[in-house]
Design an enzyme around this catalytic site. Sequence first.
Site, PDB file in Angstrom:
ATOM      1  N   ASP A  87       0.862  -1.181   0.000  1.00 54.77           N
ATOM      2  CA  ASP A  87       0.000   0.000   0.000  1.00 54.77           C
ATOM      3  C   ASP A  87       0.899   1.231   0.000  1.00 54.77           C
ATOM      4  O   ASP A  87       1.499   1.566   1.017  1.00 54.77           O
ATOM      5  CB  ASP A  87      -0.916   0.009   1.230  1.00 54.77           C
ATOM      6  CG  ASP A  87      -2.025  -1.035   1.132  1.00 54.77           C
ATOM      7  OD1 ASP A  87      -1.807  -2.076   0.479  1.00 54.77           O
ATOM      8  OD2 ASP A  87      -3.106  -0.797   1.709  1.00 54.77           O
TER       9      ASP A  87
ATOM     10  N   LYS B 218      -6.850   3.390  -3.513  1.00 59.82           N
ATOM     11  CA  LYS B 218      -7.308   3.360  -2.121  1.00 59.82           C
ATOM     12  C   LYS B 218      -7.489   4.794  -1.666  1.00 59.82           C
ATOM     13  O   LYS B 218      -6.689   5.666  -2.015  1.00 59.82           O
ATOM     14  CB  LYS B 218      -6.244   2.622  -1.302  1.00 59.82           C
ATOM     15  CG  LYS B 218      -6.428   2.645   0.194  1.00 59.82           C
ATOM     16  CD  LYS B 218      -5.350   1.763   0.873  1.00 59.82           C
ATOM     17  CE  LYS B 218      -5.295   2.002   2.362  1.00 59.82           C
ATOM     18  NZ  LYS B 218      -4.241   1.246   3.048  1.00 59.82           N
TER      19      LYS B 218
ATOM     20  N   LYS C 167     -10.316   0.329  -2.788  1.00 63.02           N
ATOM     21  CA  LYS C 167     -10.242   0.086  -1.341  1.00 63.02           C
ATOM     22  C   LYS C 167     -10.541   1.370  -0.567  1.00 63.02           C
ATOM     23  O   LYS C 167      -9.670   2.225  -0.453  1.00 63.02           O
ATOM     24  CB  LYS C 167      -8.854  -0.454  -0.970  1.00 63.02           C
ATOM     25  CG  LYS C 167      -8.655  -0.656   0.538  1.00 63.02           C
ATOM     26  CD  LYS C 167      -7.301  -1.295   0.864  1.00 63.02           C
ATOM     27  CE  LYS C 167      -7.030  -1.286   2.354  1.00 63.02           C
ATOM     28  NZ  LYS C 167      -5.690  -1.792   2.704  1.00 63.02           N
TER      29      LYS C 167
END
Lengths: 288, 317
Positions: free
Chosen positions: B154, B217, B253
């Site tokens: 991430d 995300k 996400k």
Amino acid sequence: MAKAYKMFVGGSFVRSESGRYVQVRGSPAESADPQVVNVPRGSRKDARDAVVAARAAADGWAARTAYNRGQILYRLAEVMESRAGELRASLVRAGVPTRDASREVDVAVDRAVYYAGFCDKFQALLASHNPVSGPHFGFSLVEPMGVVAVVAPARPALLGLVSAVLPVVAGGNVCVVVAGADDPRTAVLWCECLATSDVPGGVVNVLTGEAAEIAPHLAKHREVAALDAWSADRALLVALERDASGSVKRVRTHDETAASRIASDAGQGLGFIETFLETKTVWHPVGT
Amino acid sequence: MTTRESSLSRYGSSTRAAPVPIFYPARPPVDQVGVEERAASLAKRSLKKASKVAALRLAVRMMDLTTLEGKDTPGKVRALSRKAAAPLATDATLGFCAAICVYPNLVPVAKRALAGTTVKVASVATAFPSGQSPLDVKLADVRRAVELGADEIDMVIDRGAMLAGEYTRVFEEIAATKEACAGAHLKVILETGELGAYDVVRRASEIAIAAGADFIKTSTGKISPAATPAVTLVMLEAIRDTYVATGRRIGMKPAGGVRTAKQAIHYLVLVKETLGDAWLTPELFRFGASALLNDVLMQLEKERTGVYQAAEDFSKD
């Protein structure tokens, strides 16, 4: 101006999520108000939301000093006294004779002062230093249980509500209350006293509607630690005790005559606080 | 073609099989009122009974159980890993969470704790959460996390560069990170709470997708506001337009601020309505959350037993 009566949850006045209302009829003598008013009919989900609000307030209320809780309840008594006229008129509207209404409000204010004073005193009366066989101290201390559900008596509408709720919160608990169905308007008015005193939002949550519909969900709810049921409906009390057994909840029920004694000294006391406290016993070695 | 655009295309095509346009031509600005209204209107849908249970069970399998705190210990990460592998003791059919998301130093701990399971280990990297470090430091961060065993990375974008209009730099950093991932899944955190406007979010989404992101995300969870339904909808639409234009499926996400089962269902409705059933899988949709799991488990237990649950009956992470 017609007033919108709402329930009191998390420090805010809210309608039922269900959008339902019950119609409450005033006494024939009343002229200023509409004859029939709508009061929210609380639902299962309102009870659920009220428990969430209560749980969120529980730790903060329990963490305050007992002295501070006493100050706040005393402030509530002051606000009730300053709104005595309104509370009296509300009881009269619901059919209580004027003289009885005045007396009920006076006793309710006294009761708020009584429990305000008890906030920082019951610990000394209920805690103990236990004699133990060995070089240890044994202390038993009382602690609040958390979220307590209260099914308030139908009558007296104000004094019954005050007498059921205040010992619970004086003990450091928070509560979700189902107001009596006879005169929910007075219950809402008392919530306005709560909202304008310093009682933190969520410590007292009051739902209006039918106890037989709402209370079983509170009895089953695992987050609710105890139940104080003042209902006069025997079948409901039995059902609540059965529902509460699933989570091994502490249940206190009151017989039909209990509400009639509530105005006397029998309607207040240390026992009402003690019922919703847990006792924790700690051992500590002597001399360290 | 300007120098900047050609540079973008070069990087873009080197990381994928087929070249993808970086900036969609003649896209109108994001309609703020329209997006917020649509996101809010999709929250009004009420799922009940069997469909609610199905949605909540899906939400559990989509969860990236996250702990990103300075005080994280191996013990906490092990406990969280156990919870991710078996979220509900009373129901073994529930499956497991998609991944657990930790700082790089804790990746080996999570890896060991999850050995023998198919729960993935995601690691934040690239100087999380600010992203304000030199590129070589950020890339080294990524490589080490992958070496330590992370299955997913991430990364955070450089919001300063994004807001300063240095889109090429943002693109190149993402593309370079993708390369450094060496096969690990790349999720690109836009940190929408710092981007300000939906148009910037949309542009950042397009840049991230073009640079090779597998997932986009919303947030690090360190900034408020974190994920909101409206910002998620803007990103989902960027994903949808990419799919329509190229056939490429990018994951989404939302992270941070999703705390209740009801919110989770709202996000699933957004996904279903914007991208369809194909995205309702842990391969293409994840929740970055910690508190959410317990609320979902409480609701599942409520549906199973008919009784509202107490928070203390569920393990605190």
